[in-house]
Scaffold this motif. Structure first.
Motif, mmCIF file in Angstrom:
data_model
loop_
_atom_site.group_PDB
_atom_site.id
_atom_site.type_symbol
_atom_site.label_atom_id
_atom_site.label_comp_id
_atom_site.label_asym_id
_atom_site.label_seq_id
_atom_site.Cartn_x
_atom_site.Cartn_y
_atom_site.Cartn_z
ATOM 1 N N ALA A 351 10.483 4.130 7.539
ATOM 2 C CA ALA A 351 9.207 4.724 7.238
ATOM 3 C C ALA A 351 8.487 5.387 8.510
ATOM 4 O O ALA A 351 7.766 6.391 8.364
ATOM 5 N N ASP A 352 8.507 4.809 9.437
ATOM 6 C CA ASP A 352 7.986 5.688 10.614
ATOM 7 C C ASP A 352 8.712 6.896 11.143
ATOM 8 O O ASP A 352 7.916 7.905 11.163
ATOM 9 N N ILE A 353 10.056 7.023 10.936
ATOM 10 C CA ILE A 353 10.674 8.145 11.044
ATOM 11 C C ILE A 353 10.359 9.332 10.096
ATOM 12 O O ILE A 353 10.229 10.330 10.496
ATOM 13 N N PHE A 403 0.688 10.901 11.362
ATOM 14 C CA PHE A 403 1.974 10.080 10.794
ATOM 15 C C PHE A 403 1.547 8.868 10.332
ATOM 16 O O PHE A 403 2.221 8.159 9.409
ATOM 17 N N GLY A 404 0.518 8.386 10.952
ATOM 18 C CA GLY A 404 0.094 6.851 10.564
ATOM 19 C C GLY A 404 -1.224 6.639 11.351
ATOM 20 O O GLY A 404 -1.814 7.157 12.289
ATOM 21 N N GLU A 405 -1.439 5.237 11.332
ATOM 22 C CA GLU A 405 -2.335 4.463 11.867
ATOM 23 C C GLU A 405 -2.097 3.128 11.838
ATOM 24 O O GLU A 405 -1.193 2.543 11.554
ATOM 25 N N PRO A 423 1.374 -5.729 9.553
ATOM 26 C CA PRO A 423 1.017 -5.204 8.049
ATOM 27 C C PRO A 423 -0.373 -4.148 7.965
ATOM 28 O O PRO A 423 -0.592 -3.434 7.026
ATOM 29 N N GLN A 424 -1.081 -4.003 9.364
ATOM 30 C CA GLN A 424 -2.231 -3.317 9.366
ATOM 31 C C GLN A 424 -1.616 -1.776 9.771
ATOM 32 O O GLN A 424 -2.329 -0.868 9.882
ATOM 33 N N ASP A 425 -0.239 -1.974 10.339
ATOM 34 C CA ASP A 425 0.588 -0.666 10.705
ATOM 35 C C ASP A 425 0.744 0.137 9.388
ATOM 36 O O ASP A 425 1.614 -0.517 8.720
ATOM 37 N N ALA A 434 0.352 14.473 -3.433
ATOM 38 C CA ALA A 434 -0.045 13.000 -3.415
ATOM 39 C C ALA A 434 0.267 12.645 -2.108
ATOM 40 O O ALA A 434 0.934 13.224 -1.352
ATOM 41 N N LEU A 435 -0.526 11.769 -1.486
ATOM 42 C CA LEU A 435 -0.389 10.950 -0.295
ATOM 43 C C LEU A 435 0.115 9.557 -0.431
ATOM 44 O O LEU A 435 -0.275 8.863 -1.306
ATOM 45 N N TYR A 436 1.232 9.220 0.066
ATOM 46 C CA TYR A 436 1.845 7.840 0.148
ATOM 47 C C TYR A 436 1.642 7.115 1.425
ATOM 48 O O TYR A 436 1.377 7.731 2.781
ATOM 49 N N ALA A 437 0.781 5.831 1.295
ATOM 50 C CA ALA A 437 0.622 5.056 2.294
ATOM 51 C C ALA A 437 1.655 3.857 2.508
ATOM 52 O O ALA A 437 1.502 3.066 1.467
#
Length: 504
Positions: A351-353, A403-405, A423-425, A434-437
């Motif tokens: 997911a990070d990549i 890329f994230g938070e 889990p907060q990452d 659409a946006l995927y989180a």
């Protein structure tokens, strides 16, 4: 043997069967006609094909004779390094390297349980969209019916075309096929085999000239520093060019991975240009080829000339160009007692990549006989279950504005991959408006996405709907100035990671 009538075939058939006569004899290079030339500025016009950008996840078979001792990576080199753990292991299990060397390990690799179609089915179920076969490792042993090298898997060991069998299985399963070559560094990497026992002075078997075709001719090439492993000996440049061209000619891969920078200057750049031009010729004018290389080790790194590969690590942020991480679920070659990555670690890394415009190429470790240890088998089962729910947030996506938070700063760079997320990452991807989180863990009760607070200024459009992939239960959510807050159902589809589809 798999050969099609291509420009690369014509090239391969005109290459010299033997290396150049002296260290300084110019390399004979035949070129494939097309738009790419072996200059950096020409190669910088490369653009990664959509299939690669959409695939996101590939599986690699980093497997060969070095799996036989079950003692880990670089065995063929380290068994000759006096006092190393693998040298001690070799002495205890096989005897002195002067009498029982790597040449004697090779026949012990039988691959008797190798079933590529069954393995490929498991890899496809686990979510792989492309597959990469080892072509040749630093051990100088070709895993195909090599036209230019007698030390190959069809003539000894398994007596089988390993690359060809992998290719058939990958194409049958509908996966893109790639190969890896680690040959450029082999000349210096194998230098310890030319040495001798430090206590007795007894030479190792690599010092015997009759085995020079495996261990390479005697030379003074340094091997302590990986940045100097690409030799200046043009005889070896010719051999590398011939053998890798043969590999590309016979199997027509869509991906070629080099373990380092582009080897040998103009020689390597010519091979890359040929690879691209042949791909264009074979695909109706469309470039479908991917060339992976690294900014570490020997050779030339040209960022725009292919896909940048990061070994066992990730990028710090969104890279404007597509890139790839290569890593392994365990050691590179099978190693008894090695600690495997968990499925959770792999998913979070993926997911990070992907959020940073990258792909993940994962080596799934095999036993010497070709079957899978229990840990990789369990991983494939768990990965298949996660992908069945969450793949929409992965395949075909592109990076968002960030890329994230989250509270965790990921380690970045080569050989930095053990970040422990919470889990907060959260990591973001986008597709079809659409946006995927994706949460990097299993959240409890609520998920708060600060990047979607109205005051964050990252998305001008108000949130319209939120859905949890794998769960049709309507979600309660609220978008405030500070965040988008999502109330979670009592149970989540996966304990590893959850993906939310957010529309505007």
């Amino acid at each position: 043997m798999i050969i099609r009538h291509t420009a690369l075939l014509a090239l391969a058939l005109h290459l010299p069967l033997h290396a150049a006569d002296t260290e300084d004899t110019p390399v004979q290079l035949t070129t494939v006609p097309g738009p790419f030339r072996p200059e950096a500025e020409s190669l910088k016009k490369y653009q990664a094909p959509d299939w690669f950008r959409d695939a996101k996840f590939g599986i690699w078979s980093h497997w060969g004779p070095q799996s036989v001792p079950r003692a880990g990576d670089w065995y063929a080199r380290n068994m000759y390094m006096d006092g190393s753990e693998q040298n001690k292991y070799h002495l205890a299990h096989y005897g002195h390297p002067s009498q029982f060397g790597y040449k004697d390990i090779i026949p012990l690799w039988k691959a008797e349980k190798f079933d590529p179609e069954t393995l490929m089915s498991l890899y496809k179920q686990a979510g792989a969209r492309y597959f990469v076969s080892m072509g040749v490792h630093h051990d100088n042993f070709d895993l195909w019916d090599s036209r230019y090298h007698e030390w190959n898997a069809t003539k000894m060991g398994p007596h089988r075309d390993i690359v060809g069998d992998w290719r058939k299985a990958a194409l049958k399963a509908g996966l893109r096929f790639g190969v890896s070559e680690h040959l450029g560094a082999s000349y210096a990497w194998f230098t310890p085999s030319h040495g001798k026992d430090q206590k007795t002075g007894v030479p190792y078997d690599g010092a015997d000239p009759k085995y020079a075709s495996l261990y390479h001719r005697a030379h003074n090439q340094p091997y302590h520093d990986a940045n100097t492993w690409y030799t200046t000996d043009k005889r070896y440049h010719q051999e590398w060019f011939n053998r890798v061209t043969d590999l590309l000619t016979r199997y027509q891969p869509d991906l070629l991975y080099t373990d380092g920078g582009i080897p040998f200057g103009n020689v390597g750049r010519t091979l890359v240009a040929n690879f691209y031009n042949a791909s264009i010729a074979n695909h109706g004018g469309k470039l479908e080829a991917v060339y992976d290389h690294k900014d570490i080790g020997s050779g030339e790194f040209i960022r725009e000339a292919g896909v940048q590969d990061v070994e066992r690590g990730v990028m710090e942020g969104i890279n404007p160009l597509p890139w790839q991480t290569d890593t392994s679920i365990g050691d590179w070659f099978y190693s008894e007692g090695y600690k495997y990555k968990t499925t959770t670690e792999v998913v979070h890394m993926l997911a990070d990549i992907v959020s940073k415009n990258g792909n993940l190429l994962l080596n799934v470790v095999q036993y010497p006989d070709g079957s899978l240890p229990p840990e990789p088998m369990q991983f494939l089962k768990e990965m298949a279950a996660w992908m069945a729910v969450n793949s929409d947030a992965i395949y075909g996506t592109r990076p968002w504005k960030v890329f994230g938070e989250g509270p965790t700063k990921a380690a970045s760079g080569h050989f930095k991959e053990n970040t422990a997320y919470t889990p907060q990452d959260i990591r973001f991807t986008t597709k079809d408006g659409a946006l995927y989180a994706i949460t990097l863990g299993s959240p409890v009760k609520t998920v708060r996405i600060q990047s979607l607070g109205r005051k964050a200024g990252l998305e001008a459009r108000p949130v319209k709907a939120v859905a949890l992939l794998g769960d049709r239960t309507p979600l309660r959510w609220e978008q405030s100035d500070e965040s988008l807050t999502i109330q979670l159902p009592a149970t989540l589809p996966s304990a590893i990671s959850s993906s939310f589809r957010i529309s505007f």
